[in-house]
Every structure is written in C-alpha cells, then in structure tokens.
Design an enzyme around this catalytic site. Structure first.
Site, PDB file in Angstrom:
ATOM      1  CB  SER A   1     109.343  39.186  40.166  1.00 32.50           C
ATOM      2  OG  SER A   1     110.546  39.911  40.078  1.00 32.50           O
TER       3      SER A   1
ATOM      4  CG  ASP B   1     110.216  39.435  36.664  1.00 34.48           C
ATOM      5  OD1 ASP B   1     108.998  39.233  36.841  1.00 34.48           O
ATOM      6  OD2 ASP B   1     110.917  40.096  37.454  1.00 34.48           O
TER       7      ASP B   1
END
Length: 281
Positions: free
Chosen positions: A40, A153
């Site tokens: 991320s 993510d």
C-alpha cells in the site's frame, strides 16, 4: 562502516508518510537501505525511494492543494469509489518510466489476490504497476488486474510484509508498523486554517449527489480495515520479528490526511530515533 538495511514499510494511508521520516533518519545516521518490501502506501513510498524520486514526491505532496488532489480522484471506479487512473498518471509523471529490475535497491510490492486469497509479491515489471496493485484500498480504489490476477491492497493479508526480506544478506531488518495501538498523546492536530481536508471535501462532493450513505459506509469499512490490519500486523511481527520495530499508532491521523505531510514525516523521524535509542539500552 554503513550498516546494510532491509526495510519493511507497512500499509496505513496517510500515516505512511511517517515512512519518509524513518528513511530520512536512517540516511542521516549512516544506514544504507539495500532492500525494501512494502504494501500500500509502504510500496508507494518505498518504490519512489528506490527510484530516487522520493524528494520529488514529497515536494509535490507539500505543494498540492486539496482541490488539485481531488481532481486526481476520478469517481468512476468499478468495484471501488475511484478508478485510480488520473492519480497514477500523475505519480508516473513524477517517477518516470521505471522498471523494478533497473532499481539499485531490491524492491518488492505486496498485493492480495482476492480470488486465490494469497499474497502476490511483485518484484519485476513496471514500478508504477506494482505500486498501483499494492495501493488498491478496498471500496476506495477499484481492484487492479495484475498478470490476470485481480488484486487489492496488500494490507488485507500482510500489512507489514517482512517475508520478502527473509533471505536478504543485509545486516539489520527494520519494520515500520502503521497499525500500532491507538494513543491519545500521539494524535497529530489538524491546522485550524485547513478546514477543507480531502476527506471532508469528498464527503461534500458525495452529498451533492445525495448519496452520503456511500461515504459513511466507506468510512466504517476503512476503520474496520485499520482494526483488522492492526491485529494481523501483531501476528506477523510475532512470527517474523525484525531487529528493529517502529510502531506508529493507527490514530495519529486520518487515512486521507495528506495535508499533514510535514507533521507526519516529522513524527516518523522522531519515532525512528526513539526506537533505535530504546533498542540500544
């Protein structure tokens, strides 16, 4: 003699700007980062650093205003509020065309395959694609298709991805956990003059279309995601303890508080300094 570092950068939205402060402290104290694993925002900051473009990214972030940032959020995603195309185009403009194999620093971005329920380690191919795959925050960004795999993510499965560094031949492994226990004393106060944050402006934008419930749902999901990541991070760090663990409380700022970049970077710098001082006792 410089100590060679494997740096693990966790996920956590705007809190990830603390990674920049950590990197600055390491550089100033004679540590050489030879390997980076991130997911991320950790993949974004780590990728830009590996490409030698982190200063440019921070300079852009400190200079951009809320309206300009919002123009990069294209509200037409499939499977997410935002497609991410405009934002990635801007990030590619900053970092340039860059292939992971050409980086001087070993780099791995971690994403999550939502079909196979497995981690995806991206350590080759275009850097921008690896970053886009890893930052696909569920419900906010649309999922990304990487090599025929639908990914989101990396924090969904591994918010502090130490495993990609386990076979590094470096001297020390440092992990930055952005999902540490909340602490009232750690909250970064918003500037009074800056009452138009990205989060509040998104909310106003959505209310114009009479669908505030969508944002409310997203915010609840986002807080739940933070809680989930905090729990998983504890387990991962217990299973693969780093030499130095830098814990950033998950409530220092909101997920979209990028307007607080200077304060968050400074916070990360100080936490890194404190962590090393504590480890040397």
């Amino acid at each position: 003699m410089q100590k060679r570092v494997s740096l693990v950068l966790g996920s956590g939205g705007a809190r990830g700007l603390a990674h920049v402060g950590v990197i600055k402290w390491l550089e100033e104290n004679d540590y050489k980062i030879e390997s980076i694993s991130g997911c991320s925002i950790g993949a974004l900051v780590g990728g830009f650093y590996a490409a030698g473009k982190l200063d440019e990214y921070v300079a852009w972030l400190e200079d951009v205003d809320t309206l300009s940032m919002l123009k990069l959020l294209d509200f037409k995603g499939v499977g997410g509020l935002v497609s991410g195309e405009k934002l990635m185009a801007k990030l590619e403009e900053i970092v340039g065309e860059c292939d992971i194999k050409d980086l001087d620093i070993k780099f791995t971005a971690v994403a999550a395959d939502i079909d196979s329920e497995k981690e995806v380690w991206i350590n080759k191919g275009p850097l921008s694609n690896a970053i886009r795959a890893s930052i696909s925050l569920p419900l906010f960004f649309a999922p990304y298709k990487h090599n025929d795999r639908v990914v989101v993510d990396g924090g969904v499965l591994n918010p502090v991805p130490i495993a990609p560094t386990l076979h590094d031949s470096t001297d020390i492994t440092i992990a930055v956990n952005l999902g540490a226990e909340a602490c009232a004393d750690s909250v970064i106060k918003k500037k009074e003059k800056d009452d138009k944050t990205i989060a509040s402006t998104i909310k106003s934008y959505m209310e114009k279309f009479s669908i505030p419930e969508s944002l409310t749902t997203h915010m609840v999901a986002n807080k739940s995601f933070d809680t989930m990541q905090g729990t998983i991070a504890k387990m991962k760090l217990a299973a693969y303890p780093p030499d130095i663990e830098i814990n950033i409380p998950r409530n220092i700022c909101g997920t979209f508080d990028f307007a607080l970049s200077k304060e968050i970077i400074e916070y990360g710098y100080k936490k890194c300094e404190e962590s090393f001082a504590h480890n040397q006792k």
